[in-house]
Design a protein around this motif. Structure first.
Motif, PDB file in Angstrom:
ATOM      1  N   ALA A  81     104.907  47.101   1.178  1.00  0.00           N
ATOM      2  CA  ALA A  81     105.218  47.405  -0.213  1.00  0.00           C
ATOM      3  C   ALA A  81     103.951  47.843  -0.935  1.00  0.00           C
ATOM      4  N   TYR A  82     104.025  48.995  -1.570  1.00  0.00           N
ATOM      5  CA  TYR A  82     102.953  49.464  -2.441  1.00  0.00           C
ATOM      6  C   TYR A  82     103.361  49.152  -3.878  1.00  0.00           C
ATOM      7  N   ILE A  83     102.511  48.442  -4.599  1.00  0.00           N
ATOM      8  CA  ILE A  83     102.848  48.029  -5.960  1.00  0.00           C
ATOM      9  C   ILE A  83     101.810  48.587  -6.927  1.00  0.00           C
ATOM     10  N   GLU A  84     102.285  49.358  -7.893  1.00  0.00           N
ATOM     11  CA  GLU A  84     101.432  49.897  -8.943  1.00  0.00           C
ATOM     12  C   GLU A  84     101.548  48.967 -10.152  1.00  0.00           C
ATOM     13  N   VAL A  85     100.625  48.031 -10.273  1.00  0.00           N
ATOM     14  CA  VAL A  85     100.727  47.064 -11.367  1.00  0.00           C
ATOM     15  C   VAL A  85     100.387  47.698 -12.705  1.00  0.00           C
ATOM     16  N   THR A  86      99.707  48.833 -12.681  1.00  0.00           N
ATOM     17  CA  THR A  86      99.401  49.556 -13.906  1.00  0.00           C
ATOM     18  C   THR A  86      99.178  51.024 -13.598  1.00  0.00           C
ATOM     19  N   ALA A  87      99.518  51.869 -14.559  1.00  0.00           N
ATOM     20  CA  ALA A  87      99.196  53.294 -14.462  1.00  0.00           C
ATOM     21  C   ALA A  87      98.044  53.640 -15.397  1.00  0.00           C
ATOM     22  N   LEU A  88      97.427  52.622 -15.988  1.00  0.00           N
ATOM     23  CA  LEU A  88      96.265  52.799 -16.851  1.00  0.00           C
ATOM     24  C   LEU A  88      94.993  52.712 -16.017  1.00  0.00           C
ATOM     25  N   CYS A  89      93.933  53.324 -16.503  1.00  0.00           N
ATOM     26  CA  CYS A  89      92.693  53.334 -15.734  1.00  0.00           C
ATOM     27  C   CYS A  89      91.493  53.289 -16.673  1.00  0.00           C
ATOM     28  N   ASN A  90      90.380  52.760 -16.178  1.00  0.00           N
ATOM     29  CA  ASN A  90      89.147  52.698 -16.948  1.00  0.00           C
ATOM     30  C   ASN A  90      88.248  53.904 -16.697  1.00  0.00           C
ATOM     31  N   LEU A  91      88.723  54.866 -15.897  1.00  0.00           N
ATOM     32  CA  LEU A  91      87.991  56.108 -15.659  1.00  0.00           C
ATOM     33  C   LEU A  91      88.899  57.296 -15.961  1.00  0.00           C
ATOM     34  N   ASP A  92      88.291  58.470 -16.030  1.00  0.00           N
ATOM     35  CA  ASP A  92      89.035  59.693 -16.330  1.00  0.00           C
ATOM     36  C   ASP A  92      88.572  60.783 -15.364  1.00  0.00           C
ATOM     37  N   CYS A  93      88.936  60.628 -14.089  1.00  0.00           N
ATOM     38  CA  CYS A  93      88.450  61.530 -13.045  1.00  0.00           C
ATOM     39  C   CYS A  93      89.098  62.907 -13.167  1.00  0.00           C
ATOM     40  N   LEU A 103     110.941  40.605  -2.504  1.00  0.00           N
ATOM     41  CA  LEU A 103     110.292  40.828  -1.206  1.00  0.00           C
ATOM     42  C   LEU A 103     110.564  39.701  -0.214  1.00  0.00           C
ATOM     43  N   TYR A 104     110.959  38.532  -0.700  1.00  0.00           N
ATOM     44  CA  TYR A 104     111.299  37.437   0.214  1.00  0.00           C
ATOM     45  C   TYR A 104     112.526  37.771   1.059  1.00  0.00           C
ATOM     46  N   ALA A 105     113.289  38.776   0.665  1.00  0.00           N
ATOM     47  CA  ALA A 105     114.503  39.146   1.415  1.00  0.00           C
ATOM     48  C   ALA A 105     114.188  39.965   2.665  1.00  0.00           C
ATOM     49  N   PHE A 106     112.896  40.320   2.866  1.00  0.00           N
ATOM     50  CA  PHE A 106     112.526  41.175   3.992  1.00  0.00           C
ATOM     51  C   PHE A 106     111.732  40.374   5.024  1.00  0.00           C
ATOM     52  N   PRO A 107     112.379  39.944   6.108  1.00  0.00           N
ATOM     53  CA  PRO A 107     111.698  39.102   7.093  1.00  0.00           C
ATOM     54  C   PRO A 107     110.584  39.821   7.846  1.00  0.00           C
ATOM     55  N   ASP A 108     110.602  41.154   7.886  1.00  0.00           N
ATOM     56  CA  ASP A 108     109.580  41.904   8.617  1.00  0.00           C
ATOM     57  C   ASP A 108     108.401  42.308   7.750  1.00  0.00           C
ATOM     58  N   LEU A 109     108.382  41.906   6.490  1.00  0.00           N
ATOM     59  CA  LEU A 109     107.304  42.308   5.586  1.00  0.00           C
ATOM     60  C   LEU A 109     105.953  41.840   6.138  1.00  0.00           C
ATOM     61  N   ARG A 110     104.995  42.766   6.173  1.00  0.00           N
ATOM     62  CA  ARG A 110     103.678  42.458   6.732  1.00  0.00           C
ATOM     63  C   ARG A 110     102.528  42.670   5.751  1.00  0.00           C
ATOM     64  N   ARG A 111     102.699  43.555   4.754  1.00  0.00           N
ATOM     65  CA  ARG A 111     101.557  43.862   3.883  1.00  0.00           C
ATOM     66  C   ARG A 111     102.018  44.347   2.516  1.00  0.00           C
ATOM     67  N   ILE A 112     101.230  43.943   1.490  1.00  0.00           N
ATOM     68  CA  ILE A 112     101.368  44.463   0.137  1.00  0.00           C
ATOM     69  C   ILE A 112     100.076  45.205  -0.188  1.00  0.00           C
ATOM     70  N   THR A 113     100.198  46.401  -0.740  1.00  0.00           N
ATOM     71  CA  THR A 113      99.036  47.160  -1.188  1.00  0.00           C
ATOM     72  C   THR A 113      99.126  47.340  -2.701  1.00  0.00           C
ATOM     73  N   PHE A 114      98.110  46.863  -3.398  1.00  0.00           N
ATOM     74  CA  PHE A 114      98.038  47.022  -4.848  1.00  0.00           C
ATOM     75  C   PHE A 114      97.234  48.287  -5.137  1.00  0.00           C
ATOM     76  N   GLY A 115      97.925  49.312  -5.638  1.00  0.00           N
ATOM     77  CA  GLY A 115      97.247  50.578  -5.873  1.00  0.00           C
ATOM     78  C   GLY A 115      98.033  51.432  -6.836  1.00  0.00           C
ATOM     79  N   GLY A 116      98.395  52.635  -6.384  1.00  0.00           N
ATOM     80  CA  GLY A 116      99.092  53.566  -7.256  1.00  0.00           C
ATOM     81  C   GLY A 116      98.104  54.483  -7.947  1.00  0.00           C
ATOM     82  N   TYR A 117      98.431  54.906  -9.168  1.00  0.00           N
ATOM     83  CA  TYR A 117      97.607  55.882  -9.875  1.00  0.00           C
ATOM     84  C   TYR A 117      96.860  55.273 -11.058  1.00  0.00           C
ATOM     85  N   GLY A 118      96.796  53.966 -11.105  1.00  0.00           N
ATOM     86  CA  GLY A 118      95.992  53.286 -12.114  1.00  0.00           C
ATOM     87  C   GLY A 118      94.966  52.399 -11.428  1.00  0.00           C
TER      88      GLY A 118
END
Length: 388
Positions: free
Chosen positions: A47-59, A86-101
């Motif tokens: 699961a990739y989770i974008e906890v925010t689309a805000l950023c402290n830079l302006d690339c 996510l508890y409903a997925f027995p094969d879950l192996r990784r969470i990535t915190f990212g996205g565009y913020g």
């Protein structure tokens, strides 16, 4: 073996579902030369989770310069719904915190990590590193985060200057060194550190410096990706269509307490080819935006323009559900999502880059086979553009 007989007078809806046994459900869909049965399973692994689309830079290269979306940050209630789902997925192996913020700008990110630890899966953070100070590093270690990927390239250097951050690069490097030292003091092996580098015409000379930098920071890998240009100006920076290969950085030693690793550089492909595969689909990943919208990949996570081989393209966000309205498991096993994954897994799309026809389908991220959205010219599916 169970056989389904479809008679001449059968009334079929496409797609339709069949229950063959308790807990075994199949989706029947029509394909070009007949029918296909798809097993419906709660088998998401990442699961990739974008906890925010805000950023402290302006690339300058960032999609946030041109996108049509309204940025915001995830509410605690939405994040709770995700973790519970996510508890409903027995094969879950990784969470990535990212996205565009920038995840570390979210005021409750440490609490989010703490809640996610209950899933007992690997956790990756992608960050620009500016807010990764000692206090934050301690919290990441407390949450047993096992991978931290720091974006570090010349575009970020330019963004530091734009933001009037004196010594921005030194601050990031010091933060990574602090994280590494705190890890050593605790006698932990994780988090492992990686660097992400966007290769462009203007920063090719940096590639030869990456092994030394990675060794100094204790980074075990460097992920090098091509640029996804969102403006004509940035389109002049792309490298993936040139004949010369990227300079290949040699490996480097990564010392530990009583062991030694050898760091590696992960290079992108540089030419469009017949081989196509989607890592998001192969890794059974789902992508969740800051507002709870579920998409199949980063490419379809937001609405934005970009240029591919000099051709303008508009991408519209593709959502298959919203965690605020229905459970993640129901979204993952929905007819539309199951059908989409099967279509991408088999790459039932034309290759627009090879076509040469003067059509307008690709400009709106569609194709002449009737797919909307289409993966017909996806740079991720070619490994030209890569994500941690």
């Amino acid at each position: 073996m169970t056989r389904i007989t479809i008679g001449r007078d059968s009334e079929l809806r496409f797609p339709d579902r069949y229950n063959l046994a308790p807990g075994r459900e199949l989706l029947l869909e029509r394909i070009e030369d007949g029918f296909a049965l798809r097993e419906i399973k709660r088998d998401a692994r990442r699961a990739y989770i974008e906890v925010t689309a805000l950023c402290n830079l302006d690339c300058a290269m960032c999609v946030r310069q041109v996108w049509r979306d309204t940025p915001g940050e995830m509410t605690w209630e939405t994040f709770q719904a995700i973790i519970e789902g996510l508890y409903a997925f027995p094969d879950l192996r990784r969470i990535t915190f990212g996205g565009y913020g920038e995840p570390l700008t979210h005021p409750r990110f440490p609490e989010m990590l703490a809640l996610a630890t209950g899933l007992e899966v690997g956790m990756t953070l992608t960050t620009n590193g500016l807010l990764l100070d000692e206090t934050m590093a301690e919290k990441l270690l407390d949450a047993h985060l096992d991978t931290v990927v720091v974006s570090l390239d010349t575009v970020h250097l330019q963004a530091y200057e734009q933001a009037h951050l004196e010594g921005g690069m030194d601050q990031v490097l010091d933060n990574v060194r602090t994280l590494r030292e705190l890890t050593r003091q605790r006698g932990q092996m994780n988090p492992r550190i990686g660097l992400e580098f966007v290769a462009m015409r203007s920063n090719l000379e940096w590639l030869s410096r990456l092994p030394e930098l990675a060794s100094d920071l204790g980074a075990s890998f460097v992920l090098i990706t091509n640029l996804l240009p969102h403006t004509l100006e940035m389109a002049e920076e792309v490298l993936y269509d040139r004949d010369e290969p990227l300079p290949t950085p040699i490996g480097w030693p990564v010392p530990g307490a009583d062991w030694l690793l050898w760091g590696i550089a992960k290079l992108p492909r540089m030419k469009w080819g017949a081989w196509r595969r989607c890592r998001f689909i192969e890794e059974r990943a789902l992508v969740i935006g800051w507002d709870g919208g579920v998409s199949p990949c980063y490419a379809l996570m937001h609405s934005y323009p970009y240029y591919i081989y000099g051709r303008h393209k508009e991408v519209s966000r593709y959502m298959l559900g919203d965690v605020r309205e229905q459970p993640l498991a129901d979204i993952w096993t929905s007819d539309d999502y199951v059908s989409f994954r099967s279509r991408v897994r088999e790459m039932r799309f034309p290759s627009c880059v090879d076509c040469g026809m003067a059509c307008t389908f690709a400009e709106d991220n569609e194709d002449c086979w009737g797919n909307a959205p289409s993966c017909a010219d996806c740079l991720w599916a070619q490994d030209l553009v890569r994500c941690p």
